[in-house]
Design a protein around this motif. Structure first.
Motif, PDB file in Angstrom:
ATOM      1  N   LYS A 140     -16.698  37.608 -21.373  1.00  0.00           N
ATOM      2  CA  LYS A 140     -16.578  38.394 -20.332  1.00  0.00           C
ATOM      3  C   LYS A 140     -17.677  39.125 -19.930  1.00  0.00           C
ATOM      4  O   LYS A 140     -18.368  39.768 -20.874  1.00  0.00           O
ATOM      5  CB  LYS A 140     -15.318  39.582 -20.768  1.00  0.00           C
TER       6      LYS A 140
ATOM      7  N   ILE B 212     -19.652  41.990 -18.392  1.00  0.00           N
ATOM      8  CA  ILE B 212     -19.115  43.484 -18.422  1.00  0.00           C
ATOM      9  C   ILE B 212     -20.179  44.529 -17.389  1.00  0.00           C
ATOM     10  O   ILE B 212     -19.894  45.691 -17.429  1.00  0.00           O
ATOM     11  CB  ILE B 212     -18.763  44.266 -19.625  1.00  0.00           C
TER      12      ILE B 212
ATOM     13  N   GLU C 252     -10.872  35.721 -10.856  1.00  0.00           N
ATOM     14  CA  GLU C 252     -11.487  37.158 -11.174  1.00  0.00           C
ATOM     15  C   GLU C 252     -12.518  37.299 -10.114  1.00  0.00           C
ATOM     16  O   GLU C 252     -13.284  36.348  -9.714  1.00  0.00           O
ATOM     17  CB  GLU C 252     -11.906  37.315 -12.673  1.00  0.00           C
TER      18      GLU C 252
ATOM     19  N   TRP D 106     -22.649  41.246 -21.793  1.00  0.00           N
ATOM     20  CA  TRP D 106     -21.310  40.514 -22.150  1.00  0.00           C
ATOM     21  C   TRP D 106     -20.597  41.231 -23.130  1.00  0.00           C
ATOM     22  O   TRP D 106     -21.068  42.022 -24.192  1.00  0.00           O
ATOM     23  CB  TRP D 106     -21.685  39.232 -22.448  1.00  0.00           C
ATOM     24  N   ASP D 107     -19.226  40.923 -23.198  1.00  0.00           N
ATOM     25  CA  ASP D 107     -18.423  41.579 -24.457  1.00  0.00           C
ATOM     26  C   ASP D 107     -18.551  40.233 -25.672  1.00  0.00           C
ATOM     27  O   ASP D 107     -17.876  40.491 -26.750  1.00  0.00           O
ATOM     28  CB  ASP D 107     -16.926  41.674 -24.382  1.00  0.00           C
TER      29      ASP D 107
ATOM     30  N   LYS E 213     -13.317  46.452 -16.540  1.00  0.00           N
ATOM     31  CA  LYS E 213     -11.949  45.870 -16.169  1.00  0.00           C
ATOM     32  C   LYS E 213     -12.228  45.141 -14.699  1.00  0.00           C
ATOM     33  O   LYS E 213     -12.359  45.737 -13.710  1.00  0.00           O
ATOM     34  CB  LYS E 213     -10.794  46.859 -15.945  1.00  0.00           C
TER      35      LYS E 213
END
Length: 267
Positions: free
Chosen positions: A205, A207, A30, A263-264, A76
């Motif tokens: 994740k 974000i 990523e 962060w998620d 995303k």
């Protein structure tokens, strides 16, 4: 969720395309956040040249742009071999700040994220702020469009309790200095990620990020990074966790930059 009207944005913006290389990705293939920041900076530089406000035009006037704040939301995250299409446009002036915004999509037209940045015009040698009017260009003063739904806020250090000792330190070498003779803004983001890993926060994740650049960092200095974790303090609605980072000059303990990474959730 982050959303914006691309049709409306593209009445004002110009678009720049970047292919994601393997050297710009993490262990999950990523895109690294600091690699995205490099794309943002490059798009801003190229677009400023097109507007007649780039380095080629400012160097003879002994002026330069300096980045003061950046906020990125990237729900995303694209991967290796994807393409990132960056639309960018100027969005007027707030006091001494010139605002530039960005929208990110992929090769299929899907929305990836957005960013907003605040810039100062400074004297190239002293780096003292100058009035935007020195550029004598109405394209800087005109407010075009604000379509991404968030701004780049000032981070209030007085409301945050940081770790008593630094979790990560960085001695500044030659490779981190840019044409303005200080550390390039993308490097601060890489340090933040190193500090979070060193502090023992396994990540979920990432974000988004808000970052304020407060004082310049130069070659030969050492910067100490302090962290603080908050679960409820956030200017990013989608975030479940936030980690604050203060980077301080070791010699005088003054703050060089402040950042909050969203962060998620943290594992």
């Amino acid at each position: 969720m982050l959303s914006f009207n691309l049709e409306q944005i593209r009445k004002y913006s110009r678009q720049y395309e970047y292919g994601i290389r393997s050297t710009e990705t993490d262990l999950h293939d990523e895109l690294q956040l600091y690699s995205l920041m490099s794309m943002i900076q490059e798009a801003a530089s190229v677009d400023a040249e097109i507007c007649g406000l780039g380095a080629a035009q400012l160097d003879p006037k002994n002026l330069c742009w300096m980045l003061l704040r950046t906020s990125v939301r990237i729900p995303k995250i694209p991967k290796w071999q994807d393409k990132v299409l960056i639309d960018t446009w100027t969005n007027g002036v707030e006091r001494l700040f010139s605002i530039r915004e960005f929208a990110f999509t992929n090769q299929n037209g899907n929305v990836l994220g957005a960013a907003t940045t605040s810039w100062l015009v400074t004297d190239k040698n002293s780096h003292r702020p100058q009035k935007i009017s020195v550029l004598a260009d109405e394209r800087v003063d005109k407010k075009s469009l604000s379509a991404i739904g968030f701004s780049s806020p000032k981070i209030d250090e007085s409301k945050i309790t940081f770790s008593a000792v630094p979790v990560f330190s960085k001695e500044i070498g030659y490779s981190e200095i840019d044409r303005n003779m200080h550390v390039n803004n993308t490097r601060y983001v890489a340090w933040c990620l190193d500090a979070i890993g060193t502090a023992g926060f396994p990540t979920a994740k990432l974000i988004g990020i808000d970052i304020n650049y407060i004082s310049e960092v130069r070659i030969g200095e050492t910067i100490d990074l302090y962290v603080s974790k908050y679960s409820e303090f956030s200017t990013c609605e989608e975030a479940k966790d936030a980690i604050f980072i203060a980077g301080k000059h070791r010699d005088d303990k003054k703050t060089a930059f402040l950042a909050v990474l969203f962060w998620d959730g943290l594992l």
